[in-house]
Design a protein around this motif. Structure first.
Motif, PDB file in Angstrom:
ATOM      1  N   THR A  43       0.936  -1.235  -0.424  1.00  0.00           N
ATOM      2  CA  THR A  43      -0.330  -0.298   0.522  1.00  0.00           C
ATOM      3  C   THR A  43       0.789   1.200   0.001  1.00  0.00           C
ATOM      4  O   THR A  43       1.698   1.473   0.637  1.00  0.00           O
ATOM      5  CB  THR A  43      -0.401  -0.019   1.397  1.00  0.00           C
ATOM      6  N   PHE A  44       0.866   2.384  -1.078  1.00  0.00           N
ATOM      7  CA  PHE A  44       0.987   3.303  -1.167  1.00  0.00           C
ATOM      8  C   PHE A  44       0.916   4.663  -1.384  1.00  0.00           C
ATOM      9  O   PHE A  44      -0.652   4.978  -1.985  1.00  0.00           O
ATOM     10  CB  PHE A  44       2.331   3.564  -2.551  1.00  0.00           C
ATOM     11  N   ASN A  45       0.600   5.099   0.083  1.00  0.00           N
ATOM     12  CA  ASN A  45       0.355   6.656   0.186  1.00  0.00           C
ATOM     13  C   ASN A  45       1.194   7.584   0.495  1.00  0.00           C
ATOM     14  O   ASN A  45       0.522   8.435   0.662  1.00  0.00           O
ATOM     15  CB  ASN A  45      -0.473   6.168   2.329  1.00  0.00           C
ATOM     16  N   GLY A  46       2.356   8.008  -0.262  1.00  0.00           N
ATOM     17  CA  GLY A  46       3.323   8.746  -0.489  1.00  0.00           C
ATOM     18  C   GLY A  46       3.055   8.843  -1.673  1.00  0.00           C
ATOM     19  O   GLY A  46       1.782   9.195  -2.644  1.00  0.00           O
ATOM     20  N   ASP A  47       3.709  10.497  -2.468  1.00  0.00           N
ATOM     21  CA  ASP A  47       3.519  10.823  -3.439  1.00  0.00           C
ATOM     22  C   ASP A  47       3.935  10.583  -4.706  1.00  0.00           C
ATOM     23  O   ASP A  47       3.777  10.734  -5.606  1.00  0.00           O
ATOM     24  CB  ASP A  47       4.359  12.672  -3.211  1.00  0.00           C
ATOM     25  N   THR A  48       5.863   9.739  -4.263  1.00  0.00           N
ATOM     26  CA  THR A  48       6.596   9.514  -5.316  1.00  0.00           C
ATOM     27  C   THR A  48       7.006   7.950  -5.021  1.00  0.00           C
ATOM     28  O   THR A  48       7.208   8.079  -4.592  1.00  0.00           O
ATOM     29  CB  THR A  48       7.306  10.524  -6.006  1.00  0.00           C
ATOM     30  N   LEU A  49       6.440   6.666  -5.737  1.00  0.00           N
ATOM     31  CA  LEU A  49       7.057   5.252  -5.988  1.00  0.00           C
ATOM     32  C   LEU A  49       7.806   4.989  -7.064  1.00  0.00           C
ATOM     33  O   LEU A  49       7.445   5.749  -7.912  1.00  0.00           O
ATOM     34  CB  LEU A  49       5.662   4.612  -5.348  1.00  0.00           C
ATOM     35  N   THR A  50       9.338   4.648  -7.018  1.00  0.00           N
ATOM     36  CA  THR A  50      10.352   4.280  -7.831  1.00  0.00           C
ATOM     37  C   THR A  50      11.044   3.246  -7.551  1.00  0.00           C
ATOM     38  O   THR A  50      10.792   3.011  -6.310  1.00  0.00           O
ATOM     39  CB  THR A  50      11.289   6.154  -7.807  1.00  0.00           C
ATOM     40  N   THR A  70      15.009  -2.589 -15.295  1.00  0.00           N
ATOM     41  CA  THR A  70      13.958  -2.928 -15.972  1.00  0.00           C
ATOM     42  C   THR A  70      13.368  -3.676 -16.140  1.00  0.00           C
ATOM     43  O   THR A  70      12.051  -2.709 -16.586  1.00  0.00           O
ATOM     44  CB  THR A  70      15.816  -3.840 -16.972  1.00  0.00           C
ATOM     45  N   ALA A  71      13.259  -4.521 -15.216  1.00  0.00           N
ATOM     46  CA  ALA A  71      11.622  -4.967 -14.749  1.00  0.00           C
ATOM     47  C   ALA A  71      10.943  -4.043 -13.711  1.00  0.00           C
ATOM     48  O   ALA A  71       9.549  -4.270 -13.284  1.00  0.00           O
ATOM     49  CB  ALA A  71      12.147  -6.427 -14.423  1.00  0.00           C
ATOM     50  N   GLY A  72      11.537  -2.967 -13.404  1.00  0.00           N
ATOM     51  CA  GLY A  72      11.099  -2.921 -11.635  1.00  0.00           C
ATOM     52  C   GLY A  72      10.437  -3.340 -11.135  1.00  0.00           C
ATOM     53  O   GLY A  72      11.111  -4.131 -10.095  1.00  0.00           O
ATOM     54  N   ILE A  73       9.349  -3.478 -10.854  1.00  0.00           N
ATOM     55  CA  ILE A  73       8.386  -4.062  -9.591  1.00  0.00           C
ATOM     56  C   ILE A  73       8.034  -5.568 -10.091  1.00  0.00           C
ATOM     57  O   ILE A  73       7.032  -4.892 -10.918  1.00  0.00           O
ATOM     58  CB  ILE A  73       7.486  -3.784  -8.798  1.00  0.00           C
ATOM     59  N   VAL A 126       3.620   7.335  -9.861  1.00  0.00           N
ATOM     60  CA  VAL A 126       4.266   5.890 -10.056  1.00  0.00           C
ATOM     61  C   VAL A 126       4.988   5.441 -11.240  1.00  0.00           C
ATOM     62  O   VAL A 126       4.505   5.867 -12.541  1.00  0.00           O
ATOM     63  CB  VAL A 126       3.608   4.589 -10.529  1.00  0.00           C
ATOM     64  N   ALA A 127       6.834   5.901 -11.101  1.00  0.00           N
ATOM     65  CA  ALA A 127       8.132   5.825 -11.641  1.00  0.00           C
ATOM     66  C   ALA A 127       8.367   3.931 -11.549  1.00  0.00           C
ATOM     67  O   ALA A 127       9.647   4.313 -11.208  1.00  0.00           O
ATOM     68  CB  ALA A 127       8.798   6.851 -11.468  1.00  0.00           C
ATOM     69  N   ALA A 128       7.591   3.546 -11.707  1.00  0.00           N
ATOM     70  CA  ALA A 128       7.972   1.997 -11.671  1.00  0.00           C
ATOM     71  C   ALA A 128       7.687   0.980 -12.904  1.00  0.00           C
ATOM     72  O   ALA A 128       6.178   1.226 -12.823  1.00  0.00           O
ATOM     73  CB  ALA A 128       7.748   1.418 -10.350  1.00  0.00           C
ATOM     74  N   LYS A 129       7.790  -0.012 -13.587  1.00  0.00           N
ATOM     75  CA  LYS A 129       7.023  -1.115 -13.961  1.00  0.00           C
ATOM     76  C   LYS A 129       6.879  -1.841 -13.037  1.00  0.00           C
ATOM     77  O   LYS A 129       7.173  -2.267 -12.148  1.00  0.00           O
ATOM     78  CB  LYS A 129       8.275  -1.862 -15.149  1.00  0.00           C
ATOM     79  N   ILE A 130       5.561  -2.438 -13.660  1.00  0.00           N
ATOM     80  CA  ILE A 130       4.881  -3.178 -12.696  1.00  0.00           C
ATOM     81  C   ILE A 130       4.712  -4.517 -13.248  1.00  0.00           C
ATOM     82  O   ILE A 130       3.971  -4.706 -14.577  1.00  0.00           O
ATOM     83  CB  ILE A 130       3.594  -2.552 -12.037  1.00  0.00           C
ATOM     84  N   THR A 131       5.617  -5.478 -13.387  1.00  0.00           N
ATOM     85  CA  THR A 131       5.633  -6.807 -14.837  1.00  0.00           C
ATOM     86  C   THR A 131       5.256  -8.513 -13.709  1.00  0.00           C
ATOM     87  O   THR A 131       6.302  -8.642 -13.345  1.00  0.00           O
ATOM     88  CB  THR A 131       7.333  -6.624 -14.377  1.00  0.00           C
ATOM     89  N   PRO A 132       4.260  -8.841 -13.981  1.00  0.00           N
ATOM     90  CA  PRO A 132       4.146  -9.690 -13.256  1.00  0.00           C
ATOM     91  C   PRO A 132       4.957 -11.007 -13.989  1.00  0.00           C
ATOM     92  O   PRO A 132       5.232 -10.791 -14.820  1.00  0.00           O
ATOM     93  CB  PRO A 132       2.941 -10.226 -13.736  1.00  0.00           C
ATOM     94  N   ASP A 133       5.369 -12.355 -13.006  1.00  0.00           N
ATOM     95  CA  ASP A 133       6.120 -12.819 -13.352  1.00  0.00           C
ATOM     96  C   ASP A 133       5.009 -14.230 -14.327  1.00  0.00           C
ATOM     97  O   ASP A 133       5.713 -15.219 -14.889  1.00  0.00           O
ATOM     98  CB  ASP A 133       7.391 -14.090 -12.743  1.00  0.00           C
TER      99      ASP A 133
END
Length: 220
Positions: free
Chosen positions: A82-89, A93-96, A115-122
């Motif tokens: 759960t992210f409640n801040g301003d910027t998630l980085t 290459t695969a981000g999160i 949200v400056a992050a790729k979200i990559t399911p495996d």
């Protein structure tokens, strides 16, 4: 090395190499890990989080402030973040990368969020991404899911929320209950569900002749 195997609350700044959280823990100030951080107990970080080492999140975790994961090492997510801040980085290459069926990301801040992050399911049908932030716009700067590859289980934009997707989205189900803007073509979803209160905006960066969603997407 910081090894936490009982309920703990840290009121001051914490910086350590290897951090292992095995029980309910609250970090009330800033947190920095320079080595591997493994979270297997419910964790709350109130201040800014900076991860210059890797992070494996295997239990429910809440970030109330900004969070920055390692730029060269993929962050592994197996539970609810759960992210409640301003910027998630997460600049790797695969981000999160999600690596379990229970993986989820929920955004619920009190203002605009980036949200400056790729979200990559495996694997396909893994990770639920929910925007529940009704106080600001959540902008996803990077791709969610892998078009033509592993799709997220669900991208859910709640009622009265505003979401902007700067890159492609790939999901089994893309639900629009709030306002969602797509800025690139060639997105992929098995089903797109636009509910009564929902609005899907196609940005003018998508031009005539471009496909908004790939062939096979069902819109209801």
């Amino acid at each position: 090395t910081l090894d936490i195997d009982g309920t703990a609350t840290f009121s001051d700044t914490v910086q350590a190499g290897i951090i292992t959280v095995a029980d309910t823990t609250t970090f009330s100030s800033t947190l920095t890990n320079t080595g591997l951080m493994t979270v297997s107990g419910t964790t709350t970080v109130t201040g800014t989080y900076t991860g210059t080492g890797a992070a494996n999140i295997d239990a429910a975790t809440t970030f109330s402030g900004d969070a920055s994961f390692n730029n060269s090492t993929t962050t592994l997510l197996a539970h609810t973040l759960t992210f409640n801040g301003d910027t998630l980085t997460a600049g790797a290459t695969a981000g999160i990368t999600t690596d379990a069926a229970a993986a989820a990301l929920t955004f619920g801040g009190s203002g605009d969020q980036t949200v400056a992050a790729k979200i990559t399911p495996d694997t396909t049908n893994e990770v639920i991404i929910t925007n529940s932030n009704t106080a600001g716009t959540v902008t996803f700067n990077e791709q969610i899911g892998v078009v033509g590859g592993a799709l997220a289980e669900l991208i859910d934009t709640d009622t009265s929320t505003t979401s902007v997707f700067d890159k492609e989205v790939g999901a089994v189900l893309f639900t629009v209950d709030g306002t969602a803007t797509l800025k690139l073509d060639a997105n992929q979803a098995t089903n797109v569900d636009i509910n009564t209160a929902g609005t899907l905006i196609i940005d003018d960066t998508i031009t005539t002749g471009q496909e908004i969603f790939t062939v096979g997407t069902s819109v209801v």
